[in-house]
Design a protein around this motif. Sequence first.
Motif, PDB file in Angstrom:
ATOM      1  N   LEU A  26     -48.340  11.811  15.496  1.00 22.51           N
ATOM      2  CA  LEU A  26     -47.219  12.125  16.405  1.00 22.51           C
ATOM      3  C   LEU A  26     -46.882  13.613  16.392  1.00 22.51           C
ATOM      4  CD1 LEU A  26     -44.860   9.067  15.857  1.00 22.51           C
ATOM      5  CD2 LEU A  26     -45.614   9.914  18.093  1.00 22.51           C
ATOM      6  N   LEU A  27     -46.968  14.240  15.207  1.00 25.68           N
ATOM      7  CA  LEU A  27     -46.711  15.682  15.129  1.00 25.68           C
ATOM      8  C   LEU A  27     -47.738  16.461  15.952  1.00 25.68           C
ATOM      9  CD1 LEU A  27     -45.828  16.159  11.323  1.00 25.68           C
ATOM     10  CD2 LEU A  27     -44.245  16.129  13.254  1.00 25.68           C
ATOM     11  N   PHE A  28     -49.023  16.074  15.832  1.00 26.37           N
ATOM     12  CA  PHE A  28     -50.083  16.732  16.611  1.00 26.37           C
ATOM     13  C   PHE A  28     -49.867  16.515  18.107  1.00 26.37           C
ATOM     14  CE2 PHE A  28     -52.306  17.164  12.597  1.00 26.37           C
ATOM     15  CZ  PHE A  28     -53.191  18.224  12.781  1.00 26.37           C
ATOM     16  N   LEU A  29     -49.488  15.285  18.475  1.00 29.14           N
ATOM     17  CA  LEU A  29     -49.259  14.951  19.887  1.00 29.14           C
ATOM     18  C   LEU A  29     -48.146  15.832  20.453  1.00 29.14           C
ATOM     19  CD1 LEU A  29     -50.094  12.780  22.097  1.00 29.14           C
ATOM     20  CD2 LEU A  29     -48.068  11.524  21.395  1.00 29.14           C
ATOM     21  N   MET A  30     -47.063  15.975  19.695  1.00 28.50           N
ATOM     22  CA  MET A  30     -45.906  16.741  20.158  1.00 28.50           C
ATOM     23  C   MET A  30     -46.257  18.225  20.293  1.00 28.50           C
ATOM     24  SD  MET A  30     -43.452  18.897  18.566  1.00 28.50           S
ATOM     25  CE  MET A  30     -41.875  19.540  19.088  1.00 28.50           C
ATOM     26  N   ASN A  31     -46.990  18.776  19.312  1.00 25.68           N
ATOM     27  CA  ASN A  31     -47.357  20.189  19.353  1.00 25.68           C
ATOM     28  C   ASN A  31     -48.282  20.463  20.551  1.00 25.68           C
ATOM     29  OD1 ASN A  31     -49.164  22.607  18.548  1.00 25.68           O
ATOM     30  ND2 ASN A  31     -47.544  22.692  17.009  1.00 25.68           N
ATOM     31  N   GLY A  32     -49.264  19.590  20.758  1.00 21.04           N
ATOM     32  CA  GLY A  32     -50.176  19.743  21.896  1.00 21.04           C
ATOM     33  C   GLY A  32     -49.449  19.606  23.223  1.00 21.04           C
ATOM     34  N   PHE A  33     -48.501  18.666  23.271  1.00 19.97           N
ATOM     35  CA  PHE A  33     -47.705  18.429  24.479  1.00 19.97           C
ATOM     36  C   PHE A  33     -46.913  19.688  24.859  1.00 19.97           C
ATOM     37  CE2 PHE A  33     -43.562  16.855  26.227  1.00 19.97           C
ATOM     38  CZ  PHE A  33     -44.042  16.379  27.438  1.00 19.97           C
ATOM     39  N   VAL A  92     -38.539  20.867  14.795  1.00 17.47           N
ATOM     40  CA  VAL A  92     -37.158  20.837  15.306  1.00 17.47           C
ATOM     41  C   VAL A  92     -36.814  22.163  15.984  1.00 17.47           C
ATOM     42  CG1 VAL A  92     -34.737  20.753  14.616  1.00 17.47           C
ATOM     43  CG2 VAL A  92     -36.337  19.083  13.685  1.00 17.47           C
ATOM     44  N   LEU A  93     -37.223  23.271  15.355  1.00 12.87           N
ATOM     45  CA  LEU A  93     -36.947  24.590  15.960  1.00 12.87           C
ATOM     46  C   LEU A  93     -37.758  24.799  17.236  1.00 12.87           C
ATOM     47  CD1 LEU A  93     -36.826  26.920  12.811  1.00 12.87           C
ATOM     48  CD2 LEU A  93     -34.900  26.032  14.119  1.00 12.87           C
ATOM     49  N   ILE A 186     -40.563  13.608  17.685  1.00 11.09           N
ATOM     50  CA  ILE A 186     -40.175  14.015  16.324  1.00 11.09           C
ATOM     51  C   ILE A 186     -39.358  12.904  15.662  1.00 11.09           C
ATOM     52  CG2 ILE A 186     -38.888  15.697  14.923  1.00 11.09           C
ATOM     53  CD1 ILE A 186     -39.368  17.695  17.189  1.00 11.09           C
ATOM     54  N   ALA A 187     -38.423  12.325  16.419  1.00  8.26           N
ATOM     55  CA  ALA A 187     -37.585  11.250  15.876  1.00  8.26           C
ATOM     56  C   ALA A 187     -38.447  10.076  15.411  1.00  8.26           C
ATOM     57  CB  ALA A 187     -36.589  10.797  16.937  1.00  8.26           C
ATOM     58  N   SER A 189     -41.528  10.175  14.410  1.00  7.36           N
ATOM     59  CA  SER A 189     -42.393  10.502  13.266  1.00  7.36           C
ATOM     60  C   SER A 189     -41.595  10.777  11.985  1.00  7.36           C
ATOM     61  CB  SER A 189     -43.231  11.736  13.597  1.00  7.36           C
ATOM     62  OG  SER A 189     -42.387  12.884  13.646  1.00  7.36           O
ATOM     63  N   TRP A 190     -40.289  11.018  12.131  1.00  8.43           N
ATOM     64  CA  TRP A 190     -39.464  11.569  11.043  1.00  8.43           C
ATOM     65  C   TRP A 190     -39.621  10.858   9.703  1.00  8.43           C
ATOM     66  CZ3 TRP A 190     -37.328  16.196  11.567  1.00  8.43           C
ATOM     67  CH2 TRP A 190     -36.459  16.642  10.551  1.00  8.43           C
ATOM     68  N   LYS A 191     -39.505   9.514   9.745  1.00 10.37           N
ATOM     69  CA  LYS A 191     -39.489   8.730   8.506  1.00 10.37           C
ATOM     70  C   LYS A 191     -40.888   8.426   7.961  1.00 10.37           C
ATOM     71  CE  LYS A 191     -35.087   7.449   7.504  1.00 10.37           C
ATOM     72  NZ  LYS A 191     -34.291   7.135   8.659  1.00 10.37           N
ATOM     73  N   ILE A 192     -41.917   8.519   8.844  1.00  9.38           N
ATOM     74  CA  ILE A 192     -43.229   7.983   8.434  1.00  9.38           C
ATOM     75  C   ILE A 192     -44.246   9.056   8.056  1.00  9.38           C
ATOM     76  CG2 ILE A 192     -42.992   5.774   9.634  1.00  9.38           C
ATOM     77  CD1 ILE A 192     -44.589   6.900  11.961  1.00  9.38           C
ATOM     78  N   VAL A 193     -43.931  10.333   8.267  1.00  2.00           N
ATOM     79  CA  VAL A 193     -44.868  11.391   7.868  1.00  2.00           C
ATOM     80  C   VAL A 193     -45.026  11.363   6.348  1.00  2.00           C
ATOM     81  CG1 VAL A 193     -45.255  13.896   7.817  1.00  2.00           C
ATOM     82  CG2 VAL A 193     -44.269  12.838   9.837  1.00  2.00           C
ATOM     83  N   LEU A 194     -46.260  11.528   5.870  1.00  5.22           N
ATOM     84  CA  LEU A 194     -46.540  11.487   4.431  1.00  5.22           C
ATOM     85  C   LEU A 194     -45.708  12.537   3.688  1.00  5.22           C
ATOM     86  CD1 LEU A 194     -48.553  10.397   2.112  1.00  5.22           C
ATOM     87  CD2 LEU A 194     -49.779  12.528   2.537  1.00  5.22           C
ATOM     88  N   HIS A 195     -44.954  12.090   2.685  1.00  5.40           N
ATOM     89  CA  HIS A 195     -44.180  13.025   1.851  1.00  5.40           C
ATOM     90  C   HIS A 195     -45.091  13.562   0.775  1.00  5.40           C
ATOM     91  CE1 HIS A 195     -39.958  12.434   3.177  1.00  5.40           C
ATOM     92  NE2 HIS A 195     -40.499  11.356   3.711  1.00  5.40           N
ATOM     93  N   ASP A 196     -45.607  14.782   0.970  1.00  8.25           N
ATOM     94  CA  ASP A 196     -46.408  15.355  -0.114  1.00  8.25           C
ATOM     95  C   ASP A 196     -45.468  16.188  -0.984  1.00  8.25           C
ATOM     96  OD1 ASP A 196     -45.977  17.099   1.987  1.00  8.25           O
ATOM     97  OD2 ASP A 196     -47.762  18.295   1.559  1.00  8.25           O
ATOM     98  N   ALA A 197     -45.658  16.101  -2.282  1.00 12.85           N
ATOM     99  CA  ALA A 197     -44.791  16.860  -3.199  1.00 12.85           C
ATOM    100  C   ALA A 197     -45.061  18.342  -3.004  1.00 12.85           C
ATOM    101  CB  ALA A 197     -45.108  16.459  -4.631  1.00 12.85           C
TER     102      ALA A 197
END
Length: 397
Positions: A26-33, A92-93, A186-187, A189-197
Amino acid sequence: MSQSDVEKTVRPLASYLTRERAGVALLFLMNGFMVGAWAPKIPEFAERLGLSEKELGLMILVFGVGSIIMMPIAGSQIARFGSNMVSKFAAVLLTPMLFLLSLSGEIWSGAIAIFLFGGLIGAMDVAMNANAVATEKHMRRAIMSSCHAFWSLGGLIGASTGGFLIQSIGVLAHAVVVTLFAALMIAASWKIVLHDAPHPDEHKDGTRSRLPRTPLPWLIGIVALFCMIPEGAVLDWGALYMRNELGASVALSGFAFAGFSLTMAIMRFAGDLIRDRLGAVMTLRICGTIAIAGLAIIGLAPNSAVAIVGFALAGIGISNMVPIVFSAAGNLPGMAAGVGLSVVTTMGYSGILLAPSVIGFVAEHTGLASIFLALSGFLIVVLAVSRLARYADGAHH
């Protein structure tokens, strides 16, 4: 079919389509869009600010400079906060930027808006690629090509709907629609993006701000640059070449980038499976050979129909070269993913962002046909160093 058979079928699918994978896609889709939605706005933006072609070229350069400044900053912040946080913050920005670009009426405000737009696209790019590398490691399989496929798909949706929407509902309404859609993605994808430490150990002793001393990431960066210059050339000069040198109509000349994007998106969805089967080095060699043929056909095309075939072939070839190079950058031995990726993405994207203005200058003296022929020469260099792609397999072998 017994229950165990059903489970056997479902399990690989579940491991293939995970929440984390959907989040980064979803992040890639939004950036490309966002990038795609900007393309059809460029003529109107130039007209509104009264820019000549040369001044528009400089504005597009400001976009590139913004990206190239913000990419290494994003790379260092990933080490501090993790790619998940940095990609969301940048996204978001980025969301209201197209709206800002539609409101700017002066050259200075347009320049600031385009600098921020380019910078945030670039920062988000490094962060989401780092997140894709982390997700590859987490899932133990290649997903980078399909992530880039979503980027191409986003670009295709943004570009193909943009012109129509601007024509039918106007510039500002189009910007509002784009902003709302971006916010929705973004909304989702918010909760499901992999949380990397975060990787705090990576920026102890002041090493965070230092550039890598080993030649490997720089070599892979050159490969990324040579793979992405042709992509930038098709994006910015494909339609012009069709129109001016092959006498295509306005509608037909649009098919240059459309054909390229379409085959690129399709092949990127297949790319991970091909790469899992053949390995990164072999995949890169096959793709490189097809791309060289495509660019040569474009340069030698006697008419626009042949050129469109060349553009489609070039899209097939270039499609999986960049994802492989990015995977390799994120898996370099003894180097943080964010550091390797920020070097390679910065070098690669400078090919898309800075090369088109150089191409414009050279093309005035040589014509665009010879440029496309020369670009196939760049890819011969990529084939020569294709062994470097073996690092891409580190994620899942």
